[in-house]
Design an enzyme around this catalytic site. Sequence first.
Site, mmCIF file in Angstrom:
data_model
loop_
_atom_site.group_PDB
_atom_site.id
_atom_site.type_symbol
_atom_site.label_atom_id
_atom_site.label_comp_id
_atom_site.label_asym_id
_atom_site.label_seq_id
_atom_site.Cartn_x
_atom_site.Cartn_y
_atom_site.Cartn_z
ATOM 1 N N LYS A 155 0.856 -1.145 -0.004
ATOM 2 C CA LYS A 155 0.134 -0.090 0.117
ATOM 3 C C LYS A 155 0.932 1.299 0.185
ATOM 4 C CE LYS A 155 -4.116 1.740 2.293
ATOM 5 N NZ LYS A 155 -4.910 1.775 3.583
ATOM 6 N N HIS A 188 2.741 1.711 8.084
ATOM 7 C CA HIS A 188 1.902 2.778 8.475
ATOM 8 C C HIS A 188 2.828 3.911 8.213
ATOM 9 C CE1 HIS A 188 -1.030 0.623 11.211
ATOM 10 N NE2 HIS A 188 -1.531 0.440 10.111
ATOM 11 N N TYR A 218 -4.044 1.204 18.417
ATOM 12 C CA TYR A 218 -3.841 0.045 19.500
ATOM 13 C C TYR A 218 -3.510 0.087 20.637
ATOM 14 C CZ TYR A 218 -3.726 -1.893 14.549
ATOM 15 O OH TYR A 218 -4.216 -2.373 13.448
ATOM 16 N N ARG A 227 -4.436 -9.230 11.364
ATOM 17 C CA ARG A 227 -3.523 -8.221 11.060
ATOM 18 C C ARG A 227 -3.691 -7.440 12.533
ATOM 19 N NH1 ARG A 227 -0.180 -4.696 8.036
ATOM 20 N NH2 ARG A 227 -1.058 -2.485 8.128
ATOM 21 N N HIS A 274 -8.165 -9.127 8.013
ATOM 22 C CA HIS A 274 -7.695 -7.797 8.492
ATOM 23 C C HIS A 274 -7.871 -7.954 10.011
ATOM 24 C CE1 HIS A 274 -6.023 -4.127 7.011
ATOM 25 N NE2 HIS A 274 -6.514 -3.560 7.961
#
Length: 274
Positions: free
Chosen positions: A158, A248, A257, A225, A222
């Site tokens: 990504k 990220h 998180y 993940r 996901h």
Amino acid sequence: MKYSEIFKQKMEIARYGNSTIKSYTAALSIFFKENNQFLVTDINEKIIEAYLVKIIREKKISAAYQKHLIASLKLFYKMVFNRLLNIDDLFPKRTEHKLPKYLAKDEVKKILSVVTNLKHKAILSALYGCGLRLSELINLKIEDVDSKNEVINIRNAKGKKDRQVMLPKSLLPLLRSYFKTYLPKIYLFEGQSQEQYSPRSVQAILKQAAVIAKIGKVVSPHILRHSFATHLLENGTDIRYIQKLLGHNNLNTTQIYTHITDVAKSKVLSPLDF
């Protein structure tokens, strides 16, 4: 050539990622199908606004989907017709802040323990053990696994970025057994005719394993993940290291998180326990 093909071609030339191209064209396909009483060239800001009001009220679409659809429409008309839509005011003004869903460690363990198929076990173990996105998993090639340095190279992920993730010591023998049995040629995980493994097949494998393991939650790749990141934080891993592993750009994306682990680790008692 159809407008959708022109749009797809222009996005490819502009080097948009495959997942972005697919999601944008899919959103537009739904939009034009549900507004087929209008010519594509006649679509304007009022039509788009009326449609958004309708699907917000009737379909309760998320703010994320609303943003995605508006961005798709803006880019489509800019690329295909060189026309700038004045719809920035239709972007949602409030951002939804939802805590990521994740599984407890024992729930992940249960899921992996019920999988008997060697390829399926390797797929799910790699997803969780390396914190991969589904697209990253199915795009892995054999040469991306560097057993000597105990890393896996994620290429063109990504944001068109490459990164490295750890190759878990417990995953390596599993991958070796899988490789000797299935003999993939190009991609690490291949379906029939040496093609990339299907994303839907991965989702189906995980869903079935969760049912057999009697996990009473919605489970997706996901969520594995999210579980990877949450469990690393719970184990005391530096959040900046987790940021790099997840790929990220912004630390704030990873910070979400900490909201989960801070509550879990806190020693503050509820008044109910007084």
